[in-house]
Design a protein around this motif. Structure first.
Motif, PDB file in Angstrom:
ATOM      1  N   ASP A  50      10.467  -2.164   4.018  1.00 51.66           N
ATOM      2  CA  ASP A  50       9.127  -1.770   3.585  1.00 51.66           C
ATOM      3  C   ASP A  50       8.651  -0.530   4.330  1.00 51.66           C
ATOM      4  O   ASP A  50       7.933   0.303   3.786  1.00 51.66           O
ATOM      5  CB  ASP A  50       8.115  -2.909   3.812  1.00 51.66           C
ATOM      6  N   TYR A 155      -3.865  -7.763  -2.066  1.00 46.22           N
ATOM      7  CA  TYR A 155      -4.419  -6.412  -2.253  1.00 46.22           C
ATOM      8  C   TYR A 155      -5.486  -6.081  -1.208  1.00 46.22           C
ATOM      9  O   TYR A 155      -5.945  -4.938  -1.120  1.00 46.22           O
ATOM     10  CB  TYR A 155      -4.987  -6.266  -3.667  1.00 46.22           C
ATOM     11  N   VAL A 199      -4.820   4.655  -2.616  1.00 51.62           N
ATOM     12  CA  VAL A 199      -3.653   3.859  -2.210  1.00 51.62           C
ATOM     13  C   VAL A 199      -4.066   2.811  -1.178  1.00 51.62           C
ATOM     14  O   VAL A 199      -5.005   3.012  -0.403  1.00 51.62           O
ATOM     15  CB  VAL A 199      -2.534   4.751  -1.636  1.00 51.62           C
ATOM     16  N   SER A 225       2.531   9.189  -2.928  1.00 55.21           N
ATOM     17  CA  SER A 225       2.534   9.009  -4.380  1.00 55.21           C
ATOM     18  C   SER A 225       1.821   7.679  -4.620  1.00 55.21           C
ATOM     19  O   SER A 225       1.231   7.107  -3.713  1.00 55.21           O
ATOM     20  CB  SER A 225       3.969   8.970  -4.908  1.00 55.21           C
ATOM     21  N   SER A 226       1.890   7.171  -5.826  1.00 52.14           N
ATOM     22  CA  SER A 226       1.214   5.901  -6.109  1.00 52.14           C
ATOM     23  C   SER A 226       1.966   4.702  -5.523  1.00 52.14           C
ATOM     24  O   SER A 226       1.430   3.600  -5.480  1.00 52.14           O
ATOM     25  CB  SER A 226       1.051   5.723  -7.622  1.00 52.14           C
ATOM     26  N   SER A 227       3.209   4.903  -5.047  1.00 52.99           N
ATOM     27  CA  SER A 227       3.989   3.770  -4.543  1.00 52.99           C
ATOM     28  C   SER A 227       4.434   3.912  -3.088  1.00 52.99           C
ATOM     29  O   SER A 227       4.770   2.926  -2.441  1.00 52.99           O
ATOM     30  CB  SER A 227       5.239   3.553  -5.409  1.00 52.99           C
ATOM     31  N   LYS A 228       4.423   5.143  -2.532  1.00 54.12           N
ATOM     32  CA  LYS A 228       4.897   5.340  -1.160  1.00 54.12           C
ATOM     33  C   LYS A 228       4.027   6.356  -0.433  1.00 54.12           C
ATOM     34  O   LYS A 228       3.378   7.189  -1.052  1.00 54.12           O
ATOM     35  CB  LYS A 228       6.353   5.811  -1.149  1.00 54.12           C
ATOM     36  N   LYS A 241       6.301   1.732   1.920  1.00 56.84           N
ATOM     37  CA  LYS A 241       5.846   1.328   0.599  1.00 56.84           C
ATOM     38  C   LYS A 241       4.355   1.029   0.674  1.00 56.84           C
ATOM     39  O   LYS A 241       3.826   0.671   1.730  1.00 56.84           O
ATOM     40  CB  LYS A 241       6.593   0.071   0.136  1.00 56.84           C
ATOM     41  N   LEU A 242       3.663   1.180  -0.444  1.00 59.18           N
ATOM     42  CA  LEU A 242       2.247   0.856  -0.523  1.00 59.18           C
ATOM     43  C   LEU A 242       2.073  -0.504  -1.188  1.00 59.18           C
ATOM     44  O   LEU A 242       2.988  -1.001  -1.835  1.00 59.18           O
ATOM     45  CB  LEU A 242       1.508   1.934  -1.335  1.00 59.18           C
ATOM     46  N   ASP A 244       1.191  -2.819  -3.966  1.00 55.89           N
ATOM     47  CA  ASP A 244       1.110  -2.643  -5.414  1.00 55.89           C
ATOM     48  C   ASP A 244       0.027  -3.574  -5.953  1.00 55.89           C
ATOM     49  O   ASP A 244       0.277  -4.718  -6.299  1.00 55.89           O
ATOM     50  CB  ASP A 244       2.470  -2.968  -6.055  1.00 55.89           C
TER      51      ASP A 244
END
Length: 372
Positions: A50, A155, A199, A225-228, A241-242, A244
């Motif tokens: 992660d 979240y 994020v 980015s939207s994921s990392k 990693k972010l 999700d």
């Protein structure tokens, strides 16, 4: 591979990277640190799939190459070697072993093939900007206490980082909440951050970044980015990693019409809360505030152990009000204040209260009341 490196530099790098390695792993390679020697430097990489931390350190490379070694064991060995020692790290014909020499000490550790080491490729990071390390550290320090630890609401298990406002009023805002309290802190939006996606940076990543930048005065390079998300400074790169998920619309829980305002000396108030809460039960930890124009009286009643009461001078412009709060939450918030005066914006005993440092407009905290 044959490398000579100074103990202090190697220990510092090992200390940075090994902290992401879990003590227990079902995948053996994740217990190891990847060592890559080339071009006058050695690169150390550790990951838990992660988060990935990479640090590059200058070294005398007699022979390049790559190997992996147990991260925590190697860290302990280097930590116990004498100051000023020169380390020789060597991998001979047997690629399943790595040798460490320092003075009269010699260690042989099991090594796993570097080809097995996972690569947490960041992919295309669409937004890049630079923020002073001190500013980002402040965002973390003033919000991390409110990060939820409840795994079912995953979240909320991080800090929500996003851009708000436009033009000169544009800000980079960090928000954390656990449903009982909310922390919101912002700094001027760095150049290049406009248009960044909102994020959620995981708790472990937040704590690792804070630990790594603790002594740094450098600029922190952020790409996401939207994921990392990737943080870079001082020869260290942390990629993570972010979470999700969708962070809740937190602005809806920040009250807009709280018409009663109380101001109190931050230090005296926090000390009073700490003292009276001594009597409270761990489960409840509720402290009752009786607020009147010139004072606030803090009361705790515990049927099992007794009661406590303390009076603190205050400035208040509304009708007398009784309201209860979790003592620990009150202390967590007042501990963030650098100014002398804490401001409470209240509505009634059942509505959320805004708590802020009167000398700092960039941070606000929302606290849900308790029944007392």
């Amino acid at each position: 591979m044959k490398v000579t490196i100074e103990r202090a530099a190697f220990l510092k790098a090992l200390n940075h990277v090994q902290s992401v390695v879990e003590r227990r792993n079902t995948i053996p390679i994740l217990s190891n640190v990847l060592l890559q020697a080339d071009g006058g430097q050695i690169k150390l990489t550790a990951t838990d799939l992660d988060i990935e931390v990479v640090e590059t350190v200058p070294a005398d490379i007699a022979q390049g190459g790559a190997t992996t070694a147990p991260a925590h064991m190697m860290h302990d060995i280097v930590r116990k070697l004498p100051d000023g020692a020169q380390l020789e790290i060597e991998q001979g014909p047997d690629e399943g072993r790595i040798a460490i020499f320092a003075g009269r000490s010699r260690f042989a550790l099991q090594a796993l093939p570097p080809e097995e080491f996972p690569d947490l490729a960041a992919g295309d990071l669409t937004n890049r900007f630079t923020v002073p390390a001190a500013e980002f550290k402040r965002l973390i320090e003033k919000t991390r206490f409110a990060i939820s630890t409840e795994e079912t609401r995953y979240y909320l298990n991080g800090i929500y980082l996003h851009a708000v406002g436009e033009g000169d009023a544009a800000m980079l805002r960090a928000v954390a909440t656990d449903g009982h309290r909310l922390a919101q802190v912002q700094v001027p939006l760095p150049e290049g951050a406009a248009g960044m996606p909102g994020v959620i940076v995981p708790r472990k990543t937040v704590l690792e970044v804070h630990r790594l930048i603790e002594d740094s005065d450098d600029a922190l390079e952020i790409a996401l980015s939207s994921s990392k998300i990737r943080f870079g400074f001082d020869g260290i790169v942390l990629t993570s990693k972010l979470i999700d998920g969708t962070f809740p619309d937190y602005e809806r829980v920040i009250p807009k019409d709280n018409d009663k305002s109380m101001e109190v000396d931050t230090r005296l108030f926090a000390q009073a809360v700490d003292r009276v809460s001594t009597i409270s039960s761990e489960k409840g930890r509720a402290v009752k505030l009786h607020i009147s124009p010139e004072r606030v009286v803090l009361t705790v009643n515990n049927p099992d152990s007794g009661s406590a009461e303390e009076e603190v001078a205050a400035t208040y412009d509304g009708e007398p009000l009784d309201i209860g709060f979790n003592a620990r939450y009150l202390l967590d918030i007042t501990n963030q204040f650098g100014g002398d005066t804490a401001r409470f914006s209240l509505a009634d005993a059942g509505s959320p209260t805004i708590v802020s440092d009167a000398g700092d407009e960039t941070a606000l905290y929302v606290l849900m009341p308790m029944r007392v």
